[in-house]
Scaffold this motif. Structure first.
Motif, PDB file in Angstrom:
ATOM      1  N   THR A  65      51.426  34.189  44.739  1.00 28.88           N
ATOM      2  CA  THR A  65      51.053  32.923  44.111  1.00 28.88           C
ATOM      3  C   THR A  65      49.851  32.305  44.829  1.00 28.88           C
ATOM      4  O   THR A  65      49.577  32.629  45.978  1.00 28.88           O
ATOM      5  N   ASP A  66      49.158  31.403  44.130  1.00 29.79           N
ATOM      6  CA  ASP A  66      48.155  30.598  44.826  1.00 29.79           C
ATOM      7  C   ASP A  66      48.844  29.317  45.306  1.00 29.79           C
ATOM      8  O   ASP A  66      50.056  29.161  45.139  1.00 29.79           O
ATOM      9  N   SER A  67      48.060  28.400  45.884  1.00 32.13           N
ATOM     10  CA  SER A  67      48.678  27.208  46.482  1.00 32.13           C
ATOM     11  C   SER A  67      49.350  26.315  45.450  1.00 32.13           C
ATOM     12  O   SER A  67      50.191  25.496  45.778  1.00 32.13           O
ATOM     13  N   PHE A  68      48.955  26.474  44.173  1.00 35.85           N
ATOM     14  CA  PHE A  68      49.535  25.635  43.130  1.00 35.85           C
ATOM     15  C   PHE A  68      50.809  26.257  42.552  1.00 35.85           C
ATOM     16  O   PHE A  68      51.479  25.648  41.738  1.00 35.85           O
ATOM     17  N   GLY A  69      51.089  27.504  42.920  1.00 34.03           N
ATOM     18  CA  GLY A  69      52.288  28.170  42.410  1.00 34.03           C
ATOM     19  C   GLY A  69      51.985  29.104  41.244  1.00 34.03           C
ATOM     20  O   GLY A  69      52.893  29.631  40.624  1.00 34.03           O
ATOM     21  N   ARG A 120      54.098  28.347  37.264  1.00 37.62           N
ATOM     22  CA  ARG A 120      53.936  29.792  37.437  1.00 37.62           C
ATOM     23  C   ARG A 120      52.771  30.323  36.594  1.00 37.62           C
ATOM     24  O   ARG A 120      52.165  31.326  36.919  1.00 37.62           O
TER      25      ARG A 120
END
Lengths: 324, 335
Positions: free
Chosen positions: B86-90, B177
């Protein structure tokens, strides 16, 4: 004239982080470590001094009056939902005020205060990167955090009240390891509760990395508030999967009443407000600590989870721990 | 306790009843509306047969697994993801893979989306600005599908979602997601700085929940997106979505019940007395999406609201032109 030893005071030295910090400092050259904690310090290295007194006591002042202290690491904050709000406020606020007063009166050049990343609080409308200047909303749904937020803000007031003291406030993400805190306790449960339809991003920090950040904060010239972030944030369910333990899916809308009643009856170890930590994200921006403090975590998520599971505090693995 | 509130609600219910009967008479007025209703029935029948044919012949519209995987690989390639995907935002491209069949069905079959000017979406950072409508945010899903399924190379749109929606169970998780984030200026700025394509509906909840009689009349635009465009030097791509405005017929916004339930709005639709909440589901209208030429603005991101208003009006006018074009070009609501 021989160079005087640097003298460091650690409050809350008998806590897990206090012990780790004491051992880390003890290994450094030319450093004298003095701890203050009313709890016992088990397996204490011989040349670490330990004053078993309450930090709120006047007797504490003698230490600062008679010794030239170079740095105070204030880790002696308490957060235990079982203890009343009165004891929390008195211990955390009066204790912190006392320590900062001594620092000012006896010219201690550096004070490092271990606050917590929980001061921001999990909210559905949190930004993905919470910076140090974000409002401290942690108590809006979890009233038991009020005293920790007050301590954090009180410490900040020293930046302008006594600019000659280098005050550093650290707000770490969830610390994992032999510590007794909510997230480590959570991972040690036999079945991990998760909320249906919720999977917030979480950040963890290995206890040794937390100690490294505290040591890094003592660097001369450094002052200010720093979020301390470990490895990249990950979804809660991925974190839970690393423990290899079964999960229990619970519907959130049924829980708050039930959990609060269970907490009162001592069937649950946490109040319902803490459910928000497995419901919404509160992920910190660790850029300031990276750039200014030059703090880099050296442990990954897996190692942090292992560290939390290795110590089973319920089997007496950690002694004398009151709060982390 | 006063009874004022109670009487006020009775009055509201009465007004609601009046509004409903007014709508019904308008639709069933003999002679004048007759042709229109016949036309609608013909359109619905045609749309229905199109959807039925598509369902019977999935090979005509379904992308091959390899093609989808290639697109997802492309999303993965350009990103700096954590060890946990995932990236930092999910945002997790592999989770986007799971909902791709649903997006494909909505985009190709149910709404039979017709996309114009997709090539105008540039590489690198950009703000996609669109009109918002339809009670439920299928317009966002269809725009995202266009960029994911039809653009070469594919891009994952990062939408600024109303914070009420991201707080919901399941829907919030799905949003995060799939790269959609809570609509906060700070999130938007960071995504633009990471060279993402950020979709913003400046009308927000006002736009999506507007009554049926106001279809294709855009409500007031917020100014935040333009400040962010100036701050981050991002081009603005105006987008008009034609069709979504008719997908759910909101004849009355039941504000009182909405307040009680804590939702931003609560639309009453004509079929609601018969099928309840299912009446919120969209009708199989035909979506027409028009991407306009990117607009670039120069100036101070901290300019007065008045100065901002003129720039925002420019964007709104661009969307209005695309919308007019779409309305003129279409033969019907469902075809």
């Amino acid at each position: 004239m021989a160079r005087r030893k640097t003298q460091a005071v650690i409050t809350g030295i008998s806590g897990r982080l206090g012990q780790l910090l004491a051992r880390r400092l003890h290994r450094m050259e030319g450093l004298r470590v003095i701890g203050i904690d009313r709890r016992a310090f088990s397996r204490k290295p011989a040349d670490i001094e330990h004053l078993r007194i309450d930090i709120r006591r006047k007797a504490c002042e003698d230490l600062f009056r008679t010794q030239d202290i170079d740095v105070i690491f204030h880790l002696g904050l308490m957060h235990d939902p079982r203890k009343g709000a009165g004891e929390h406020h008195s211990w955390n606020l009066v204790g912190t005020q006392q320590i900062l007063e001594f620092a000012q009166r006896y010219r201690v050049p550096k004070v490092v205060i271990l606050s917590t990343g929980d001061v921001y609080g999990p909210q559905s409308d949190n930004p993905a990167f919470i910076t140090e200047d974000a409002p401290l909303l942690g108590a809006q749904r979890f009233a038991a955090l009020r005293d920790l937020i007050s301590v954090d803000m009180f410490a900040q007031s020293y930046f302008w009240k006594y600019p000659e003291i280098e005050t550093v406030v650290l707000r770490p993400a969830h610390i994992l390891g032999g510590v007794k805190n909510a997230v480590s306790n959570y991972l040690r449960l036999s079945h991990l509760p998760v909320l249906m339809g919720f999977d917030p991003m979480v950040q963890v920090l290995h206890e040794e990395d937390a100690v490294s950040a505290i040591v890094a904060a003592a660097r001369p010239g450094l002052r200010g508030v720093f979020n301390v972030v470990g490895p990249d944030a990950l979804p809660l369910r991925k974190l839970v999967a690393l423990t290899g333990k079964p999960t229990v899916e619970l519907p959130h809308f049924l829980l708050p009443g039930v959990v609060n009643r269970m907490f009162q009856l001592r069937f649950a170890d946490f109040p319902a407000a803490e459910l928000d930590y497995i419901r919404y994200s509160a992920t910190l921006d660790g850029k300031r600590a990276r750039d200014i403090m030059r703090f880099e975590p050296s442990f990954g998520v897996r190692e942090a989870v292992e560290a939390a599971l290795r110590t089973n505090i319920f089997d007496g693995g950690v002694e004398g721990v009151e709060a982390a | 306790m006063s009874h004022d509130g109670f009487f006020k609600n009775v009055e509201k219910l009465q007004r609601f009843g009046e509004a409903m009967s007014h709508q019904l008479t308008a639709w069933t007025e003999p002679g004048k509306q007759r042709n229109r209703i016949d036309q609608l029935f013909r359109e619905v029948a045609e749309a229905g047969s199109e959807i039925a044919t598509a369902l019977l012949t999935p090979e005509t519209w379904r992308m091959s697994t390899e093609d989808i995987d290639r697109r997802i690989q492309h999303l993965l390639a350009g990103k700096n993801l954590s060890d946990f995907g995932t990236d930092s935002f999910g945002y997790s491209p592999l989770d986007v893979r799971k909902i791709t069949p649903v997006l494909e069905f909505l985009y190709r079959v149910y709404f039979r989306a017709e996309v114009h000017g997709l090539e105008r979406v540039p590489e690198g950072r950009c703000l996609l600005i669109a009109n918002h409508s339809g009670q439920l945010p299928f317009d966002g899903a269809v725009i995202a599908s266009a960029l994911l399924l039809d653009r070469n190379p594919p891009r994952m749109v990062r939408t600024m979602v109303e914070k009420f929606a991201t707080a919901l169970p399941f829907f919030g998780e799905l949003c995060y997601r799939c790269g959609q984030v809570t609509g906060l200026p700070d999130n938007c700025r960071r995504l633009l700085e990471a060279d993402e394509a950020v979709l913003v509906f400046p009308e927000g909840a006002r736009g999506i929940s507007k009554p049926f009689k106001d279809r294709y009349h855009m409500t007031a635009f917020g100014h935040g997106f333009l400040r962010l465009a100036l701050q981050t030097n991002s081009p603005i791509v105006p987008i008009a979505v034609v069709g979504a405005e008719e997908q759910t017929i909101n004849i009355y916004d039941f504000k009182w019940l909405a307040n009680l339930l804590g939702t931003p709005s609560l639309a009453i639709t004509p079929l609601m007395p018969l099928i309840g909440p299912l009446a919120m589901l969209p009708a199989p209208v035909k979506y027409r999406i028009y991407f306009g030429e990117p607009l670039t603005f120069e100036g101070d991101a901290n300019d007065d609201e008045a100065v901002m208003a003129t720039r925002v009006a420019e964007v709104k006018a661009a969307i209005q032109r695309l919308m007019n074009q779409g309305l003129a070009e279409r033969k019907g609501i469902f075809i």
